[in-house]
Design a protein around this motif. Sequence first.
Motif, mmCIF file in Angstrom:
data_model
loop_
_atom_site.group_PDB
_atom_site.id
_atom_site.type_symbol
_atom_site.label_atom_id
_atom_site.label_comp_id
_atom_site.label_asym_id
_atom_site.label_seq_id
_atom_site.Cartn_x
_atom_site.Cartn_y
_atom_site.Cartn_z
ATOM 1 N N GLY A 18 12.208 -10.838 -10.046
ATOM 2 C CA GLY A 18 11.500 -11.097 -8.699
ATOM 3 C C GLY A 18 10.475 -10.053 -8.459
ATOM 4 O O GLY A 18 10.328 -9.719 -7.213
ATOM 5 N N TYR A 19 9.945 -9.188 -9.372
ATOM 6 C CA TYR A 19 8.985 -8.154 -8.810
ATOM 7 C C TYR A 19 7.884 -8.182 -9.942
ATOM 8 O O TYR A 19 7.948 -8.765 -10.870
ATOM 9 C CB TYR A 19 9.668 -6.850 -8.710
ATOM 10 N N SER A 20 6.974 -7.668 -9.830
ATOM 11 C CA SER A 20 5.854 -7.312 -10.440
ATOM 12 C C SER A 20 5.636 -5.865 -10.871
ATOM 13 O O SER A 20 6.378 -4.838 -10.110
ATOM 14 C CB SER A 20 4.464 -7.665 -9.974
ATOM 15 N N GLN A 21 5.271 -5.400 -12.137
ATOM 16 C CA GLN A 21 5.002 -4.019 -12.535
ATOM 17 C C GLN A 21 3.954 -3.390 -11.855
ATOM 18 O O GLN A 21 3.977 -2.238 -11.401
ATOM 19 C CB GLN A 21 5.098 -3.774 -14.067
ATOM 20 N N ALA A 22 3.026 -4.138 -11.392
ATOM 21 C CA ALA A 22 2.048 -3.525 -10.496
ATOM 22 C C ALA A 22 1.453 -4.772 -9.494
ATOM 23 O O ALA A 22 1.391 -5.775 -9.871
ATOM 24 C CB ALA A 22 0.817 -2.798 -11.269
ATOM 25 N N VAL A 23 0.872 -4.107 -8.436
ATOM 26 C CA VAL A 23 0.161 -5.107 -7.394
ATOM 27 C C VAL A 23 -1.031 -4.439 -7.146
ATOM 28 O O VAL A 23 -0.907 -3.223 -6.759
ATOM 29 C CB VAL A 23 1.177 -5.501 -6.202
ATOM 30 N N SER A 24 -2.262 -5.078 -7.328
ATOM 31 C CA SER A 24 -3.601 -4.749 -6.967
ATOM 32 C C SER A 24 -4.029 -5.582 -5.742
ATOM 33 O O SER A 24 -3.659 -6.881 -5.708
ATOM 34 C CB SER A 24 -4.492 -5.011 -8.248
ATOM 35 N N ILE A 25 -4.372 -4.996 -4.748
ATOM 36 C CA ILE A 25 -5.016 -5.671 -3.763
ATOM 37 C C ILE A 25 -6.618 -4.996 -3.152
ATOM 38 O O ILE A 25 -6.765 -3.838 -3.646
ATOM 39 C CB ILE A 25 -4.146 -5.185 -2.221
ATOM 40 N N GLU A 26 -7.338 -5.976 -3.162
ATOM 41 C CA GLU A 26 -8.796 -5.625 -2.643
ATOM 42 C C GLU A 26 -9.163 -6.242 -1.506
ATOM 43 O O GLU A 26 -8.644 -7.224 -1.141
ATOM 44 C CB GLU A 26 -9.751 -6.011 -3.873
ATOM 45 N N ASN A 27 -10.042 -5.942 -0.776
ATOM 46 C CA ASN A 27 -10.625 -6.226 0.542
ATOM 47 C C ASN A 27 -9.754 -6.463 1.599
ATOM 48 O O ASN A 27 -9.894 -7.546 2.444
ATOM 49 C CB ASN A 27 -11.457 -7.669 0.061
ATOM 50 N N PHE A 28 -8.751 -5.540 1.771
ATOM 51 C CA PHE A 28 -7.767 -5.646 2.980
ATOM 52 C C PHE A 28 -8.149 -5.042 4.189
ATOM 53 O O PHE A 28 -9.108 -4.216 3.982
ATOM 54 C CB PHE A 28 -6.328 -5.095 2.355
ATOM 55 N N ARG A 29 -7.774 -5.520 5.213
ATOM 56 C CA ARG A 29 -8.273 -4.741 6.517
ATOM 57 C C ARG A 29 -7.306 -3.603 6.986
ATOM 58 O O ARG A 29 -7.743 -2.936 7.488
ATOM 59 C CB ARG A 29 -8.021 -5.919 7.579
ATOM 60 N N ARG A 30 -5.949 -3.846 6.709
ATOM 61 C CA ARG A 30 -4.918 -2.718 7.033
ATOM 62 C C ARG A 30 -3.802 -2.784 6.354
ATOM 63 O O ARG A 30 -3.362 -3.650 5.368
ATOM 64 C CB ARG A 30 -4.574 -2.980 8.515
ATOM 65 N N LEU A 31 -3.508 -1.692 6.173
ATOM 66 C CA LEU A 31 -1.753 -1.517 5.569
ATOM 67 C C LEU A 31 -0.924 -1.125 6.516
ATOM 68 O O LEU A 31 -1.296 -0.376 7.491
ATOM 69 C CB LEU A 31 -2.103 -0.327 4.504
ATOM 70 N N LEU A 32 0.405 -1.516 6.326
ATOM 71 C CA LEU A 32 1.265 -1.247 7.105
ATOM 72 C C LEU A 32 2.453 -0.390 6.376
ATOM 73 O O LEU A 32 3.096 -1.199 5.215
ATOM 74 C CB LEU A 32 2.010 -2.552 7.769
ATOM 75 N N PHE A 33 3.098 0.795 6.764
ATOM 76 C CA PHE A 33 4.137 1.224 5.900
ATOM 77 C C PHE A 33 5.301 1.183 6.798
ATOM 78 O O PHE A 33 5.193 2.014 7.821
ATOM 79 C CB PHE A 33 3.529 2.744 5.786
ATOM 80 N N VAL A 34 6.438 0.653 6.641
ATOM 81 C CA VAL A 34 7.320 0.211 7.204
ATOM 82 C C VAL A 34 8.479 1.573 6.727
ATOM 83 O O VAL A 34 8.944 1.359 5.662
ATOM 84 C CB VAL A 34 8.015 -1.135 6.941
ATOM 85 N N SER A 35 8.964 2.266 7.502
ATOM 86 C CA SER A 35 9.931 3.273 7.366
ATOM 87 C C SER A 35 11.208 2.690 6.816
ATOM 88 O O SER A 35 11.510 1.270 6.894
ATOM 89 C CB SER A 35 10.240 4.056 8.659
#
Length: 127
Positions: A17-34
């Motif tokens: 249930g995971y990917s070795q890598a995930v590519s994202i483009e054209n995103f508006r924002r990132l959220l870093f959850v502690s």
Amino acid sequence: MKRDNINAMSAPQPRGGYSQAVSIENFRRLLFVSGQVPMNSNDVVPEGFEAQARQVWLNVDAQLRAAAMSKADIVKVTTYLADRHHLVANREIRNDYLGALAPAMTVVIAGIFDSAWLLEVEVVAAQ
């Protein structure tokens, strides 16, 4: 946002249930959850790994909702386990929460800040 899961054929394929890598483009924002710990809003830590893991994912979900996001926005998960014997239960509960979503993922066996906590999970989400 454009999102692509990447699993190079010349490297080991993901299992569980995971990917070795995930590519994202054209995103508006990132959220870093502690790192979310297995404690509810009343500072109660449930007993047993399964209950603690479900609480952690409830806490992750609460942080995502507070940021007007959802689990569909998760692109990276890092899990810290206090004991490798929880690997299978961790994967099953994580997969219950994530469903078909396959973010990039790392699992680390580590000493956790509070000895009552059996895991901690941090995520990165993007919209």
